[in-house]
Design a protein around this motif. Structure first.
Motif, short mmCIF file in Angstrom:
data_model
loop_
_atom_site.label_atom_id
_atom_site.label_comp_id
_atom_site.label_asym_id
_atom_site.label_seq_id
_atom_site.Cartn_x
_atom_site.Cartn_y
_atom_site.Cartn_z
N LYS A 3 -42.87 52.05 20.58
CA LYS A 3 -42.14 51.67 21.78
C LYS A 3 -40.67 51.46 21.46
CE LYS A 3 -45.79 49.19 24.30
NZ LYS A 3 -46.18 47.86 24.84
N LYS A 4 -39.82 51.77 22.44
CA LYS A 4 -38.43 51.39 22.32
C LYS A 4 -38.32 49.89 22.56
CE LYS A 4 -36.62 55.88 23.73
NZ LYS A 4 -35.77 56.62 24.70
N PHE A 5 -37.25 49.31 22.05
CA PHE A 5 -37.12 47.86 22.11
C PHE A 5 -37.23 47.34 23.55
CE2 PHE A 5 -34.77 43.82 22.07
CZ PHE A 5 -35.39 43.18 21.00
N TYR A 6 -36.58 48.03 24.49
CA TYR A 6 -36.59 47.56 25.87
C TYR A 6 -37.96 47.67 26.51
CZ TYR A 6 -36.55 52.30 27.88
OH TYR A 6 -36.89 53.57 28.27
N GLN A 7 -38.86 48.50 25.93
CA GLN A 7 -40.20 48.67 26.47
C GLN A 7 -41.17 47.59 26.01
OE1 GLN A 7 -40.77 52.68 24.95
NE2 GLN A 7 -40.44 53.55 27.00
N GLU A 8 -40.76 46.81 25.03
CA GLU A 8 -41.62 45.77 24.50
C GLU A 8 -41.78 44.61 25.49
OE1 GLU A 8 -43.38 45.63 21.88
OE2 GLU A 8 -42.51 46.86 20.28
N THR A 9 -42.83 43.83 25.31
CA THR A 9 -42.96 42.57 26.02
C THR A 9 -41.98 41.57 25.39
OG1 THR A 9 -44.62 41.73 24.50
CG2 THR A 9 -45.41 43.02 26.40
N PRO A 10 -41.69 40.47 26.09
CA PRO A 10 -40.82 39.46 25.46
C PRO A 10 -41.34 39.00 24.10
CG PRO A 10 -41.03 39.00 27.79
CD PRO A 10 -41.97 40.13 27.50
N ALA A 11 -42.65 38.82 23.98
CA ALA A 11 -43.22 38.43 22.69
C ALA A 11 -43.03 39.52 21.65
CB ALA A 11 -44.71 38.10 22.85
N GLY A 12 -43.19 40.78 22.07
CA GLY A 12 -43.01 41.90 21.16
C GLY A 12 -41.58 42.02 20.66
N LEU A 14 -39.49 39.53 20.26
CA LEU A 14 -39.28 38.47 19.28
C LEU A 14 -39.88 38.86 17.93
CD1 LEU A 14 -39.96 35.24 21.38
CD2 LEU A 14 -37.75 36.15 20.62
N ASP A 15 -41.05 39.50 17.96
CA ASP A 15 -41.67 39.96 16.71
C ASP A 15 -40.77 40.96 15.99
OD1 ASP A 15 -43.92 38.39 17.07
OD2 ASP A 15 -45.08 39.99 18.04
N ARG A 16 -40.18 41.86 16.76
CA ARG A 16 -39.35 42.91 16.13
C ARG A 16 -38.02 42.37 15.62
NH1 ARG A 16 -39.85 48.51 19.48
NH2 ARG A 16 -38.08 48.97 18.09
N LEU A 17 -37.60 41.24 16.13
CA LEU A 17 -36.36 40.64 15.63
C LEU A 17 -36.56 39.95 14.28
CD1 LEU A 17 -34.91 39.11 18.93
CD2 LEU A 17 -34.00 41.05 17.64
N ALA A 18 -37.82 39.78 13.87
CA ALA A 18 -38.14 39.19 12.57
C ALA A 18 -37.45 37.85 12.36
CB ALA A 18 -37.77 40.16 11.44
N LEU A 19 -37.62 36.97 13.34
CA LEU A 19 -36.99 35.65 13.28
C LEU A 19 -37.82 34.71 12.42
CD1 LEU A 19 -36.29 35.29 17.10
CD2 LEU A 19 -34.70 36.11 15.35
N ALA A 21 -39.95 31.41 11.81
CA ALA A 21 -40.99 30.92 12.70
C ALA A 21 -40.48 29.88 13.69
CB ALA A 21 -42.14 30.34 11.87
N SER A 22 -39.63 28.97 13.24
CA SER A 22 -39.15 27.90 14.12
C SER A 22 -38.29 28.46 15.25
CB SER A 22 -38.35 26.87 13.32
OG SER A 22 -37.22 27.49 12.70
N LEU A 23 -37.47 29.49 14.95
CA LEU A 23 -36.62 30.08 15.98
C LEU A 23 -37.45 30.89 16.97
CD1 LEU A 23 -33.78 30.44 17.06
CD2 LEU A 23 -33.48 32.39 15.50
N GLN A 24 -38.47 31.60 16.45
CA GLN A 24 -39.34 32.37 17.34
C GLN A 24 -40.09 31.44 18.29
OE1 GLN A 24 -41.37 35.57 15.59
NE2 GLN A 24 -42.80 35.89 17.26
N THR A 25 -40.58 30.33 17.77
CA THR A 25 -41.28 29.35 18.62
C THR A 25 -40.34 28.77 19.67
OG1 THR A 25 -42.79 28.77 16.83
CG2 THR A 25 -42.55 27.18 18.63
N PHE A 26 -39.11 28.51 19.26
CA PHE A 26 -38.11 27.97 20.19
C PHE A 26 -37.94 28.89 21.39
CE2 PHE A 26 -33.79 27.70 21.81
CZ PHE A 26 -33.59 26.34 21.94
N TYR A 27 -37.77 30.19 21.14
CA TYR A 27 -37.59 31.14 22.23
C TYR A 27 -38.87 31.30 23.06
CZ TYR A 27 -33.02 32.64 20.53
OH TYR A 27 -31.70 32.68 20.17
N GLN A 28 -40.01 31.33 22.41
CA GLN A 28 -41.27 31.50 23.13
C GLN A 28 -41.50 30.35 24.11
OE1 GLN A 28 -43.96 31.85 19.80
NE2 GLN A 28 -44.09 34.08 20.00
N GLU A 29 -41.13 29.15 23.72
CA GLU A 29 -41.33 27.99 24.58
C GLU A 29 -40.41 28.00 25.80
OE1 GLU A 29 -40.71 24.77 21.89
OE2 GLU A 29 -42.79 24.78 21.15
#
Length: 409
Positions: A3-12, A14-19, A21-29
């Protein structure tokens, strides 16, 4: 296929940004179900605080005005300015605002005489094409209201159109009409640089006025200083920039709270401030003939809407319009301008009197208290003590917080 980046889900995404764990959780919340489709590459909601100007009197009616801003003193200044104006007759709207938005088809190195003749001969056809492009607008009496060919210099020219947009800001409608007109100008296609709306809004001017008893300002001398400051904004561009920024502090906070495009509003306002070739303040303050009142006026373009765009997709924008009493578009525009003029008055009064810094620092103390780690009731207590100190910074806020907690323990 990946998938292209824009085609990903919001969670996807964040996964591709390789953040970490604490920063990824921050955005997910901070993700929501309402916002992902509003912008591309969504990862989270960025929240801004909303306050309310509890009573702004406009044309005899009181409005509770929502304001979205991150600057601490804006809502307080708007409330103060509105209170001062409310001591007289409140703000007065002048005339009926127009829901008009412009557009341009831009030509480079075209035979201007030939094009001018073509447009004149085909004017009725062009008007009909515009109607067909947006038939629902035309049916309710909106749509294309004027078109004109303009020569800018020997190389540059344009077809300028004016569209009555109704209850919507109308950007998409104007661009749709322009694209339809472009097809009718196919013979001149090699010379067309682009077709796009203009946010200048010169056909959509809005005006509000206000009067304040000079006693409420501290007397005649204080009012004269405000007039002098206002005059500086007409002759000194550096002063005008700061004064207009203060106007937009309040004005843009309401535009944002109602889901409208504050960037377009500010761009149009700054262009209007420079319409004479000299950048000037948008507002004007003077003394009444009997020298008993300070009189203010603010005039500028204001293209906003009640429908369409982000308004329909933002529940807070819809609720904020309800908080305002679901005003008609003309009234909303004047409420927006009145809020800007209220902020302008409060700023001028502060600069002409004790200075702007005292009020700013009182509000800044709250921000520093939060940065120091204060929570709930601690914030006000720390801010109050901090505002009395000669030194107002985060270190001092942390010290006060520590002493407060030590005492409570």
């Amino acid at each position: 296929m990946t998938k292209k980046f824009y085609q990903e889900t919001p969670a996807g995404r964040l996964d591709r940004l390789a953040l970490k764990a604490s920063l990824q959780t921050f955005y997910q919340e901070r993700q929501s179900t309402e916002m992902p489709e509003l912008i591309e590459n969504y990862i989270a909601d960025f929240k801004l605080p909303e306050g309310v100007l509890p009573s702004l009197i406009l044309d005899g009616q009181s409005f509770s005005v929502p304001m979205v801003t991150e600057e601490p003193s804006v809502v307080a200044a708007a409330s103060n300015g509105a209170r001062l104006v409310g001591l007289a007759d409140g703000f007065q709207g002048k005339g009926k605002s127009q829901a008009l938005l412009g557009g341009e088809i831009l030509f480079l190195d075209v035979d201007q005489a030939v094009l001018a003749t073509f447009i004149k001969d085909k004017e009725e056809r062009l008007i009909e094409v515009a109607k067909q492009a947006k038939p629902s607008m035309a049916a309710r009496g909106d749509g294309l209201k004027a078109l004109a060919f303009e020569v800018l210099d020997d190389r540059h020219s344009k077809l300028a159109i004016t569209v009555q947009t109704g209850l919507a800001m109308g950007a998409n409608a104007v661009n749709t009409i322009l694209e339809a007109l472009k097809k009718e100008l196919e013979d001149f296609a090699p010379f067309i640089v682009g077709a796009i709306l203009t946010n200048s809004g010169q056909d959509a001017l809005v005006s509000v006025e206000a009067g304040v008893p000079i006693e409420a300002l501290g007397g005649l001398r204080a009012a004269e200083k405000i007039v002098a400051l206002s005059d500086f904004g007409k002759v000194d561009a550096d002063r005008a920039v700061t004064e207009n920024k203060g106007i937009f502090n309040g004005l843009s906070a309401v535009v944002l709270a109602t889901g409208n495009d504050y960037r377009a509003v500010e761009a149009a306002g700054h262009a209007y401030a420079a319409r004479t070739g000299r950048y000037q303040s948008l507002s004007e303050w003077r003394l009444s003939a009997d020298r008993k009142q300070l009189l203010g006026r603010l005039t500028m373009p204001l293209n906003i809407g009640l429908l369409g765009g982000a308004i329909a997709a933002l529940p807070m924008a819809q609720r904020n319009l309800e908080l305002l009493g679901n005003p008609d578009l003309d009234t909303l525009k004047k409420v927006v301008l009145a809020t800007g003029l209220a902020n302008n008055l409060a700023a001028l009064k502060a600069v002409a009197g004790p200075g702007i810094q005292a009020g700013h620092m009182r509000m800044q103390a709250r921000t520093l208290a939060i940065q120091a780690g204060a929570v709930a009731g601690e914030i006000v207590l720390v801010a109050e003590q901090l505002s009395k100190k000669n030194r107002i910074d985060q270190h001092e806020a942390e010290k006060i917080l520590g002493e407060l907690r030590s005492h409570d323990a």
